[in-house]
Motif scaffolding. Structure first.
Motif, PDB file in Angstrom:
ATOM      1  N   PHE A 174     -30.582  14.842  95.002  1.00 54.01           N
ATOM      2  CA  PHE A 174     -29.642  13.771  95.253  1.00 54.01           C
ATOM      3  C   PHE A 174     -30.263  12.462  95.743  1.00 54.01           C
ATOM      4  CE2 PHE A 174     -27.462  17.761  95.280  1.00 54.01           C
ATOM      5  CZ  PHE A 174     -26.418  17.498  94.421  1.00 54.01           C
ATOM      6  N   ASP A 175     -31.514  12.516  96.180  1.00 54.59           N
ATOM      7  CA  ASP A 175     -32.161  11.288  96.628  1.00 54.59           C
ATOM      8  C   ASP A 175     -33.160  10.764  95.603  1.00 54.59           C
ATOM      9  OD1 ASP A 175     -33.948  13.323  96.848  1.00 54.59           O
ATOM     10  OD2 ASP A 175     -34.664  12.804  98.859  1.00 54.59           O
ATOM     11  N   LYS A 176     -33.127  11.281  94.387  1.00 52.21           N
ATOM     12  CA  LYS A 176     -34.077  10.894  93.340  1.00 52.21           C
ATOM     13  C   LYS A 176     -33.453   9.803  92.463  1.00 52.21           C
ATOM     14  CE  LYS A 176     -36.491  15.324  93.197  1.00 52.21           C
ATOM     15  NZ  LYS A 176     -37.755  14.779  93.714  1.00 52.21           N
ATOM     16  N   ARG A 177     -33.514   8.604  92.959  1.00 48.52           N
ATOM     17  CA  ARG A 177     -32.831   7.487  92.308  1.00 48.52           C
ATOM     18  C   ARG A 177     -33.297   7.245  90.873  1.00 48.52           C
ATOM     19  NH1 ARG A 177     -29.795   3.256  93.991  1.00 48.52           N
ATOM     20  NH2 ARG A 177     -29.774   1.455  92.594  1.00 48.52           N
ATOM     21  N   GLU A 178     -34.611   7.175  90.666  1.00 48.77           N
ATOM     22  CA  GLU A 178     -35.132   6.871  89.330  1.00 48.77           C
ATOM     23  C   GLU A 178     -34.829   8.006  88.350  1.00 48.77           C
ATOM     24  OE1 GLU A 178     -36.278   3.932  88.374  1.00 48.77           O
ATOM     25  OE2 GLU A 178     -35.701   3.359  90.422  1.00 48.77           O
ATOM     26  N   MET A 179     -34.846   9.234  88.854  1.00 50.09           N
ATOM     27  CA  MET A 179     -34.519  10.372  87.999  1.00 50.09           C
ATOM     28  C   MET A 179     -33.089  10.256  87.483  1.00 50.09           C
ATOM     29  SD  MET A 179     -33.888  14.334  88.977  1.00 50.09           S
ATOM     30  CE  MET A 179     -32.181  13.874  89.296  1.00 50.09           C
ATOM     31  N   TRP A 180     -32.145   9.952  88.387  1.00 49.67           N
ATOM     32  CA  TRP A 180     -30.746   9.839  87.975  1.00 49.67           C
ATOM     33  C   TRP A 180     -30.534   8.658  87.047  1.00 49.67           C
ATOM     34  CZ3 TRP A 180     -28.036  13.826  87.922  1.00 49.67           C
ATOM     35  CH2 TRP A 180     -28.081  14.780  88.940  1.00 49.67           C
ATOM     36  N   LYS A 181     -31.247   7.580  87.287  1.00 49.04           N
ATOM     37  CA  LYS A 181     -31.114   6.412  86.398  1.00 49.04           C
ATOM     38  C   LYS A 181     -31.530   6.796  84.974  1.00 49.04           C
ATOM     39  CE  LYS A 181     -30.296   1.873  86.321  1.00 49.04           C
ATOM     40  NZ  LYS A 181     -31.208   0.922  86.972  1.00 49.04           N
ATOM     41  N   ALA A 182     -32.627   7.530  84.844  1.00 50.86           N
ATOM     42  CA  ALA A 182     -33.087   7.977  83.528  1.00 50.86           C
ATOM     43  C   ALA A 182     -32.112   8.977  82.918  1.00 50.86           C
ATOM     44  CB  ALA A 182     -34.476   8.591  83.639  1.00 50.86           C
ATOM     45  N   PHE A 183     -31.590   9.880  83.742  1.00 47.05           N
ATOM     46  CA  PHE A 183     -30.652  10.899  83.281  1.00 47.05           C
ATOM     47  C   PHE A 183     -29.398  10.262  82.688  1.00 47.05           C
ATOM     48  CE2 PHE A 183     -26.958  13.603  84.154  1.00 47.05           C
ATOM     49  CZ  PHE A 183     -27.352  14.821  83.604  1.00 47.05           C
ATOM     50  N   PHE A 184     -28.801   9.327  83.416  1.00 42.48           N
ATOM     51  CA  PHE A 184     -27.574   8.696  82.950  1.00 42.48           C
ATOM     52  C   PHE A 184     -27.828   7.746  81.780  1.00 42.48           C
ATOM     53  CE2 PHE A 184     -26.150   9.665  87.400  1.00 42.48           C
ATOM     54  CZ  PHE A 184     -25.199  10.589  87.026  1.00 42.48           C
ATOM     55  N   THR A 185     -28.983   7.131  81.759  1.00 38.25           N
ATOM     56  CA  THR A 185     -29.335   6.278  80.618  1.00 38.25           C
ATOM     57  C   THR A 185     -29.409   7.102  79.348  1.00 38.25           C
ATOM     58  OG1 THR A 185     -30.545   4.707  82.017  1.00 38.25           O
ATOM     59  CG2 THR A 185     -31.073   4.722  79.668  1.00 38.25           C
ATOM     60  N   ASN A 186     -30.047   8.268  79.423  1.00 43.02           N
ATOM     61  CA  ASN A 186     -30.104   9.164  78.263  1.00 43.02           C
ATOM     62  C   ASN A 186     -28.706   9.585  77.827  1.00 43.02           C
ATOM     63  OD1 ASN A 186     -32.902   9.244  77.951  1.00 43.02           O
ATOM     64  ND2 ASN A 186     -33.143  10.951  79.373  1.00 43.02           N
ATOM     65  N   LEU A 187     -27.865   9.915  78.796  1.00 43.04           N
ATOM     66  CA  LEU A 187     -26.509  10.361  78.480  1.00 43.04           C
ATOM     67  C   LEU A 187     -25.725   9.262  77.766  1.00 43.04           C
ATOM     68  CD1 LEU A 187     -24.492  12.689  78.790  1.00 43.04           C
ATOM     69  CD2 LEU A 187     -23.775  11.668  80.941  1.00 43.04           C
ATOM     70  N   GLU A 188     -25.794   8.061  78.287  1.00 41.63           N
ATOM     71  CA  GLU A 188     -25.071   6.951  77.658  1.00 41.63           C
ATOM     72  C   GLU A 188     -25.602   6.651  76.263  1.00 41.63           C
ATOM     73  OE1 GLU A 188     -23.174   4.196  81.158  1.00 41.63           O
ATOM     74  OE2 GLU A 188     -25.049   3.521  80.248  1.00 41.63           O
ATOM     75  N   ASN A 189     -26.924   6.662  76.106  1.00 39.60           N
ATOM     76  CA  ASN A 189     -27.515   6.309  74.814  1.00 39.60           C
ATOM     77  C   ASN A 189     -27.269   7.368  73.748  1.00 39.60           C
ATOM     78  OD1 ASN A 189     -28.480   3.935  75.883  1.00 39.60           O
ATOM     79  ND2 ASN A 189     -30.541   4.723  76.262  1.00 39.60           N
ATOM     80  N   ILE A 190     -27.442   8.624  74.106  1.00 42.09           N
ATOM     81  CA  ILE A 190     -27.309   9.701  73.116  1.00 42.09           C
ATOM     82  C   ILE A 190     -25.871   9.839  72.633  1.00 42.09           C
ATOM     83  CG2 ILE A 190     -27.451  12.212  72.792  1.00 42.09           C
ATOM     84  CD1 ILE A 190     -29.920  12.157  74.634  1.00 42.09           C
ATOM     85  N   PHE A 191     -24.908   9.710  73.559  1.00 42.15           N
ATOM     86  CA  PHE A 191     -23.514   9.937  73.195  1.00 42.15           C
ATOM     87  C   PHE A 191     -22.702   8.652  73.064  1.00 42.15           C
ATOM     88  CE2 PHE A 191     -24.888  13.824  75.362  1.00 42.15           C
ATOM     89  CZ  PHE A 191     -24.620  14.748  74.360  1.00 42.15           C
ATOM     90  N   ASP A 192     -23.371   7.503  73.159  1.00 41.18           N
ATOM     91  CA  ASP A 192     -22.688   6.222  73.054  1.00 41.18           C
ATOM     92  C   ASP A 192     -21.534   6.147  74.050  1.00 41.18           C
ATOM     93  OD1 ASP A 192     -22.152   3.687  72.193  1.00 41.18           O
ATOM     94  OD2 ASP A 192     -20.972   4.307  70.455  1.00 41.18           O
ATOM     95  N   LEU A 193     -21.854   6.516  75.301  1.00 42.84           N
ATOM     96  CA  LEU A 193     -20.882   6.507  76.383  1.00 42.84           C
ATOM     97  C   LEU A 193     -21.085   5.310  77.290  1.00 42.84           C
ATOM     98  CD1 LEU A 193     -21.041  10.222  77.536  1.00 42.84           C
ATOM     99  CD2 LEU A 193     -18.968   9.084  76.758  1.00 42.84           C
ATOM    100  N   LYS A 194     -20.051   4.963  78.005  1.00 44.29           N
ATOM    101  CA  LYS A 194     -20.163   3.996  79.088  1.00 44.29           C
ATOM    102  C   LYS A 194     -19.494   4.593  80.306  1.00 44.29           C
ATOM    103  CE  LYS A 194     -21.072   0.158  81.164  1.00 44.29           C
ATOM    104  NZ  LYS A 194     -22.476  -0.136  81.545  1.00 44.29           N
ATOM    105  N   ILE A 195     -20.259   4.817  81.365  1.00 44.75           N
ATOM    106  CA  ILE A 195     -19.692   5.410  82.570  1.00 44.75           C
ATOM    107  C   ILE A 195     -18.731   4.425  83.226  1.00 44.75           C
ATOM    108  CG2 ILE A 195     -20.206   6.348  84.853  1.00 44.75           C
ATOM    109  CD1 ILE A 195     -22.941   7.141  83.777  1.00 44.75           C
ATOM    110  N   SER A 196     -17.539   4.904  83.535  1.00 46.71           N
ATOM    111  CA  SER A 196     -16.544   4.009  84.130  1.00 46.71           C
ATOM    112  C   SER A 196     -16.031   4.493  85.479  1.00 46.71           C
ATOM    113  CB  SER A 196     -15.349   3.839  83.187  1.00 46.71           C
ATOM    114  OG  SER A 196     -14.705   5.080  83.004  1.00 46.71           O
ATOM    115  N   HIS A 197     -16.104   5.810  85.738  1.00 42.99           N
ATOM    116  CA  HIS A 197     -15.552   6.357  86.975  1.00 42.99           C
ATOM    117  C   HIS A 197     -16.541   7.337  87.596  1.00 42.99           C
ATOM    118  CE1 HIS A 197     -12.096   5.321  84.382  1.00 42.99           C
ATOM    119  NE2 HIS A 197     -11.588   4.853  85.508  1.00 42.99           N
TER     120      HIS A 197
END
Length: 244
Positions: free
Chosen positions: A15-38
């Motif tokens: 939970f304190d791994k900021r760069e890891m989560w940034k990469a994780f969510f970037t992959n999620l948005e790019n692969i599935f063409d998502l935009k996190i809103s909530h």
């Protein structure tokens, strides 16, 4: 509803791994063409976010306060899709001493072969980023059935839930099961030296049966639905101290 679930298990606090989560969510948005809103499925009107930095900040704050967090993603631009992410914080270093990440994709989305391939790609990318010791992906019905009959949660120093459509083992587990000398098809994951076992094109097109794969590796290493007695810690699976 029989969703497709990705589950990743890490011995490190995530939970304190900021760069890891940034990469994780970037992959999620790019692969599935998502935009996190909530960032909260229980209060989506209030907990809106504008960018990934706000999401990562929320996870960092949560890491010191709560035990479970749900994040709700907006619908995809191309697909009628939302993704639910559930994070569970380790409560101890004994028994369930690991952090867990669950991501669910709804049933309608994965009916298309190209979307299943996107899940497979995301599974690999998530492993490279989070570096779990064990990870699985399958229909939720196949995952939920692997429960202990005595009602207690699975102790991962006693046995693992099982082999699923996709199963990842880190290098120490890959060596423990001697995967290179087994007949189960596998793929080495970049940046981890671990391996993914893929039993078919999708959970519904399995070439190598899940239970046959467990027999190949040793059934006592996995949840046996009819077993009553507990197994000795560290005999059929690795102890956490041996995985670090």
């Amino acid at each position: 509803m029989n969703d497709l679930q990705v589950s990743l298990f890490s011995l490190e606090s995530l939970f304190d791994k900021r760069e890891m989560w940034k990469a994780f969510f970037t992959n999620l948005e790019n692969i599935f063409d998502l935009k996190i809103s909530h960032i909260d499925k229980n209060d989506p009107m209030r907990n809106k976010v504008k960018n990934l930095d706000e999401v990562v900040d929320y996870i960092g704050i949560f890491g010191g306060e709560e035990d479970t967090l749900n994040i709700l993603f907006a619908k995809s631009k191309k697909y009628d899709l939302f993704v639910l992410l559930e994070l569970n914080k380790a409560k101890s270093t004994v028994g369930n001493g690991f952090d867990m990440v669950y991501i669910s994709f709804h049933e309608e989305f994965i009916k298309q072969k190209e979307n299943v391939e996107k899940v497979y790609l995301f599974f690999k990318e998530s492993i490279s980023v989070i570096k779990p010791f064990y990870a699985v992906c399958d229909d939720t019905i196949n995952i939920k059935v692997k429960k202990k009959n005595n009602g207690f949660p699975v102790n991962y120093e006693e046995e693992l839930p099982g082999i699923f459509w996709l199963t990842y083992f880190n290098k120490k587990y890959s060596d423990f099961f001697d995967l290179k000398n087994k007949n189960i098809p596998f793929e080495v994951v970049e940046n981890t030296s671990g391996t993914i076992l893929r039993l078919g094109e999708s959970p519904h097109h399995i070439v190598y049966d899940r239970f046959e794969a467990e027999k190949e590796l040793g059934t006592k290493s996995f949840v046996e639905l009819d077993a009553i007695l507990n197994k000795p810690f560290g005999k059929y699976v690795l102890l956490f101290k041996d995985l670090i």
